[in-house]
Design a protein around this motif. Structure first.
Motif, PDB file in Angstrom:
ATOM      1  N   GLU A 128       0.881  -1.141  -0.048  1.00 24.28           N
ATOM      2  CA  GLU A 128      -0.123  -0.101   0.037  1.00 24.28           C
ATOM      3  C   GLU A 128       1.027   1.232  -0.002  1.00 24.28           C
ATOM      4  O   GLU A 128       0.444   2.379  -0.450  1.00 24.28           O
ATOM      5  N   LYS A 129       2.119   1.317   0.649  1.00 22.88           N
ATOM      6  CA  LYS A 129       2.929   2.372   0.667  1.00 22.88           C
ATOM      7  C   LYS A 129       3.737   2.594  -0.523  1.00 22.88           C
ATOM      8  O   LYS A 129       4.303   3.684  -0.836  1.00 22.88           O
ATOM      9  N   LYS A 130       4.230   1.518  -1.114  1.00 23.21           N
ATOM     10  CA  LYS A 130       4.921   1.761  -2.341  1.00 23.21           C
ATOM     11  C   LYS A 130       6.183   2.456  -2.198  1.00 23.21           C
ATOM     12  O   LYS A 130       6.551   3.508  -2.957  1.00 23.21           O
ATOM     13  N   PHE A 131       6.818   2.314  -1.174  1.00 21.85           N
ATOM     14  CA  PHE A 131       8.322   3.292  -0.900  1.00 21.85           C
ATOM     15  C   PHE A 131       9.625   2.683  -1.908  1.00 21.85           C
ATOM     16  O   PHE A 131       9.450   1.308  -2.171  1.00 21.85           O
ATOM     17  N   ILE A 132      10.257   3.467  -2.394  1.00 23.73           N
ATOM     18  CA  ILE A 132      11.332   3.334  -3.223  1.00 23.73           C
ATOM     19  C   ILE A 132      12.300   3.143  -2.161  1.00 23.73           C
ATOM     20  O   ILE A 132      12.540   4.164  -1.313  1.00 23.73           O
ATOM     21  N   PRO A 133      13.154   2.108  -1.810  1.00 28.31           N
ATOM     22  CA  PRO A 133      14.134   1.912  -0.832  1.00 28.31           C
ATOM     23  C   PRO A 133      15.088   3.086  -0.675  1.00 28.31           C
ATOM     24  O   PRO A 133      15.286   3.665   0.320  1.00 28.31           O
ATOM     25  N   GLU A 134      15.722   3.459  -1.732  1.00 27.78           N
ATOM     26  CA  GLU A 134      16.611   4.586  -1.712  1.00 27.78           C
ATOM     27  C   GLU A 134      16.053   5.629  -1.047  1.00 27.78           C
ATOM     28  O   GLU A 134      16.508   6.615  -0.161  1.00 27.78           O
ATOM     29  N   ASP A 135      14.934   6.224  -1.378  1.00 27.67           N
ATOM     30  CA  ASP A 135      14.157   7.478  -0.782  1.00 27.67           C
ATOM     31  C   ASP A 135      13.954   7.153   0.875  1.00 27.67           C
ATOM     32  O   ASP A 135      14.002   8.031   1.736  1.00 27.67           O
ATOM     33  N   TRP A 136      13.347   5.902   1.100  1.00 32.74           N
ATOM     34  CA  TRP A 136      12.858   5.453   2.324  1.00 32.74           C
ATOM     35  C   TRP A 136      14.310   5.668   3.418  1.00 32.74           C
ATOM     36  O   TRP A 136      14.090   6.127   4.594  1.00 32.74           O
ATOM     37  N   PHE A 137      15.232   5.025   2.837  1.00 31.58           N
ATOM     38  CA  PHE A 137      16.502   5.046   3.791  1.00 31.58           C
ATOM     39  C   PHE A 137      16.921   6.316   4.079  1.00 31.58           C
ATOM     40  O   PHE A 137      17.470   6.766   5.043  1.00 31.58           O
ATOM     41  N   GLU A 138      16.904   7.421   3.058  1.00 26.12           N
ATOM     42  CA  GLU A 138      17.403   8.534   3.283  1.00 26.12           C
ATOM     43  C   GLU A 138      16.637   9.463   4.289  1.00 26.12           C
ATOM     44  O   GLU A 138      17.104   9.831   5.383  1.00 26.12           O
TER      45      GLU A 138
END
Length: 404
Positions: A173-183
């Motif tokens: 449901e959240k569809k995070f992009i890992p690179e953005d999420w970790f930043e």
């Protein structure tokens, strides 16, 4: 009705956490259980999933927080069946109130389940007020065994390593992009967990410190080298490492002291808890980058150590992991001192080559202990035994042995 259906739909697709069984076991013995672990590891979700009948309250709610602070003892009386109290560290007054409640009422196991995102405050307050009345369980991000229960499991180990195992990254449901999420994760961590424990003027330096630590994952730690690179003192490095370890960003693996007549090194090895975060700090963003990286072997080793930690913590046990290295450089990646002792070598190979087991066999010969067994963790897809040495597929690293 629509909201009710939506609720059941979400619950149906929650990942069943292995630690649930341990949480139930501890809650059958202790009046208070505290779930610790890094931010976003699923602590609140685990508590609610395990005890759906318990009232869930969060101290993020300003009105509840103010009521609890004003009269914590009376606040607890509103929950005669106990409660899950999230972000409990935001109201320190509650810890003494819980102690008084537990001490002055009929004993009832599993009365209160406590969780919180600030591990420093949570553990500090619990240690001061609830010693002897509380059991702890450490919840790390998803294990491979947990991911195998979902449709989110990647087929290639390097894809799993690159993405990491934090639950929000697997929420469709959240569809995070890992690179953005970790930043954003790093910035949130610095702002909410670190800022109050170091001089604010050092916050930028601390961020560089975390990035330098990433270079040491899977390596022996050199505090002096880190201190020189950053222009800070060795005691400051030691303090900052303790902050990273207390908040479950890293794990320090101590050397094995069963010296077998050898002169051993005394320096610990550093490992990040999550390889996705590690890869982000190393600026590795694609599978090709990872496979070609000079850090590949260390990252794979970090992946394996993380799975071993999850296996033990999910059982509610201490890690009891170390590594062996003598002054001549002979090394075994990790020694698991469990019901049996396991000498484990970790390789980024996909083949069961005889040479991979050389160090393990040498260690077993030196130790000459029938209760000590050897294992090779490798990136192949099949677990099998070759000449008495167990080759363990990356898919099975988290449950390679049933201790009974």
């Amino acid at each position: 009705k629509f909201r009710l259906l939506l609720f059941f739909f979400k619950v149906a697709f929650m990942v069943e956490r292995i630690a649930k069984k341990t949480l139930l076991r501890l809650a059958s013995q202790f009046p208070v259980v505290a779930i610790t672990g890094p931010r976003q590891s699923g602590k609140s979700t685990l508590a609610k999933m395990t005890f759906p009948q318990k009232k869930y309250i969060t101290m993020d709610d300003k009105s509840l927080r103010e009521i609890a602070k004003a009269n914590p003892n009376d606040f607890l009386l509103a929950f005669p069946d106990g409660a899950i109290i999230d972000e409990v560290q935001k109201v320190p007054e509650l810890f003494d109130a819980i102690k008084n409640y537990v001490d002055n009422t009929k004993f009832e196991a599993g009365k209160f389940i406590l969780t919180g995102s600030s591990q420093f405050k949570l553990k500090e307050n619990i240690s001061d007020s609830l010693a002897g009345r509380v059991a702890f369980i450490k919840l790390l991000p998803f294990s491979i065994d947990e991911l195998k229960l979902t449709e989110k499991m990647e087929e290639n180990p390097y894809q799993v390593i690159l993405k990491g195992n934090y639950p929000p990254l697997y929420d469709s449901e959240k569809k995070f992009i890992p690179e953005d999420w970790f930043e954003n994760y790093i910035e949130t961590y610095l702002d909410l967990d670190v800022k109050e424990h170091i001089n604010i003027s050092n916050l930028h330096t601390f961020k560089k410190f975390v990035q330098i630590c990433a270079l040491y994952s899977g390596q022996m730690l050199s505090m002096d080298s880190i201190a020189r690179n950053l222009g800070i003192s060795a005691p400051t490095v030691k303090l900052w490492l303790s902050i990273l370890e207390s908040s479950y960003i890293i794990h320090l693996l101590e050397p094995d002291f069963d010296n077998l007549g050898k002169a051993l090194v005394k320096t610990p090895k550093l490992y990040f808890i999550d390889t996705g975060l590690l890869c982000n700090l190393l600026r590795i963003t694609t599978m090709e980058d990872l496979i070609l990286s000079q850090h590949r072997g260390a990252i794979v080793e970090t992946f394996a150590i993380s799975e071993l930690l999850k296996y033990r913590f999910n059982q509610g046990r201490k890690a009891n992991l170390s590594f062996f290295r003598d002054s001549k450089g002979f090394e075994v990646d990790t020694i698991a001192n469990w019901n049996h002792t396991f000498a484990i070598e970790i390789k980024s190979s996909i083949e069961t080559e005889e040479k991979l087991s050389a160090n393990t066999k040498k260690y077993l010969n030196l130790r000459n202990d029938k209760n000590c067994k050897g294992a090779i963790f490798y990136l192949g897809n099949i677990s099998l035994t070759v000449n008495g040495i167990k080759y363990v597929s990356w898919r099975d690293w988290g449950n390679f042995i049933d201790e009974g």
